[in-house]
Design an enzyme around this catalytic site. Sequence first.
Site, PDB file in Angstrom:
ATOM      1  N   ASP A  79      -3.769   5.305  -6.475  1.00  0.00           N
ATOM      2  CA  ASP A  79      -3.982   6.423  -5.324  1.00  0.00           C
ATOM      3  C   ASP A  79      -2.735   6.919  -4.822  1.00  0.00           C
ATOM      4  O   ASP A  79      -1.851   6.402  -4.966  1.00  0.00           O
ATOM      5  CB  ASP A  79      -4.701   5.661  -4.280  1.00  0.00           C
ATOM      6  N   GLU A 146      -4.309   1.349  -2.365  1.00  0.00           N
ATOM      7  CA  GLU A 146      -3.013   0.726  -1.803  1.00  0.00           C
ATOM      8  C   GLU A 146      -2.601   1.401  -0.395  1.00  0.00           C
ATOM      9  O   GLU A 146      -2.122   0.641   0.521  1.00  0.00           O
ATOM     10  CB  GLU A 146      -2.005   0.699  -2.860  1.00  0.00           C
ATOM     11  N   ASP A 170       7.082   0.658  -7.618  1.00  0.00           N
ATOM     12  CA  ASP A 170       6.739   1.470  -6.306  1.00  0.00           C
ATOM     13  C   ASP A 170       7.652   1.357  -5.382  1.00  0.00           C
ATOM     14  O   ASP A 170       7.403   1.719  -4.181  1.00  0.00           O
ATOM     15  CB  ASP A 170       5.552   0.721  -5.900  1.00  0.00           C
TER      16      ASP A 170
END
Length: 488
Positions: A79, A146, A170
Amino acid sequence: MNAHLDTLTPAAVWRHFRTLCNTPRPSGHEAELVGKLEQWADARGLAHDRDGFGNLRISKPATAGHEKAPGVVLQGHLDMVAQANADHPHDFTRDPIDTEIRDGWLTARHTTLGADNGLGVAAALAILEEDDLVHGPIEALFTLEEETSMGGALNLAEDWLQGRLLLNLDSEDRGQVYIGCAGGADVKVEAMLPEEPLADDEMALTLSLTGLRGGHSGIDIHKGLGNANRLLVRVLRALDDCHIRLVEYRGGTLRNALPREAFAVLVVPEAEVTAAESRVEALQQVLRKELAGADDGLSLELKRAAEAPEQALSRHATHLLVAALHAAPCGVERMSVEVPGVVETSNNLGVVNLENGRFHLCALVRSLRDSATQDMAERFSALFELIGAQTRVENGYPGWTPRPDSDLLKRFCELHRQRLGTDPEIKVIHAGLECGILGGKYPHLDMISFGPLIRGAHSPDERVEIDSVEEFYGLLQALISDLADTRS
């Protein structure tokens, strides 16, 4: 759309990122993308499955002769944060992201880019399709939601992943590797506040605060950026002796993004309008000076409303609500002693709404210490109990405790030094990486996090340095190949 991405290198990474840009994927709307990735995996003969929450795993067996190497989990979230400039209509559930290249950076027109965490996902997919890369067993784990709740990680199936090493893709800084992160929790406040009809001498006004940069509520919290909710509440507090009454309030859209804009509708006795206008103009100058050099675009505007409402909060309810919001913790609460230069505890007044007497606030508390997260949440509860509001804490997640002696970290640092000639900075991030949650479910995992250079995440200013993507992917390839020669 976004055909220019096919001209960039590494070609496979950017090709996958183009797919992500062209597939709407705000939190809670990842199903279409998951379906595309499953079809892609089928076409390449890669095994895939989902857990009960819908998190996706795509697996690739080891290169022949490297079956005994430790399994590597490549992890990212599907997402993206959905933020657009107020004057730009964009439906994140339907519209693709419109990207452009500016001076060596990739950005989006008027919206978030989704490089967070789209480029990590794209890199993992590129690794899965590499035919010449020597590697041990690989699992690519793609989590959901997330950005809104950490829901994918929190609900991840246990006894599902097989790997022993986890590479979280990330992070957002070139030349850095992360070995720890803050935990956090959402603090939600709700109340029904009394309204009263307008008096004959009251006039409706609209008050707006716009032009702030916004940003990530964790990694940007210490940079002196403006928080639109904090600032507009400060203006409302300064207007208190003009006998204002609130009708509506709308500020921020996501609890993990620094709010860039906030808007209020209020009523004020006609005799106080001139004084209110003068005070707003003076405050605009004061706030611009305070934010100079950090957030230079602030604009305050007070004008007559197009329509007069029928009711507004009572004077007493307005006074109490504005006072509570003004007193609420916001920004950096404490810097870490153990990790110098890193924020230990903070809070973001992310979303504030008032409509028809119903008040709602969603704040995001972060801390390297779970006890401090709990304490901040309890302070919110104590404060808003004074105005009769109900407070609840949701979506709590633990921090990631650093392991400076990690073998995986040592291997990464050696490769970084060999390839780039420098040691990476070893960091702890004041943001909610999923590693803390994953480590709780899989305590045996040895984890690090790294990624390309991304700036302005969670805001329409989000951009990624194109050259850093090639550097990041080269490190990822080298690390996976190096780990293939290790035996479990």
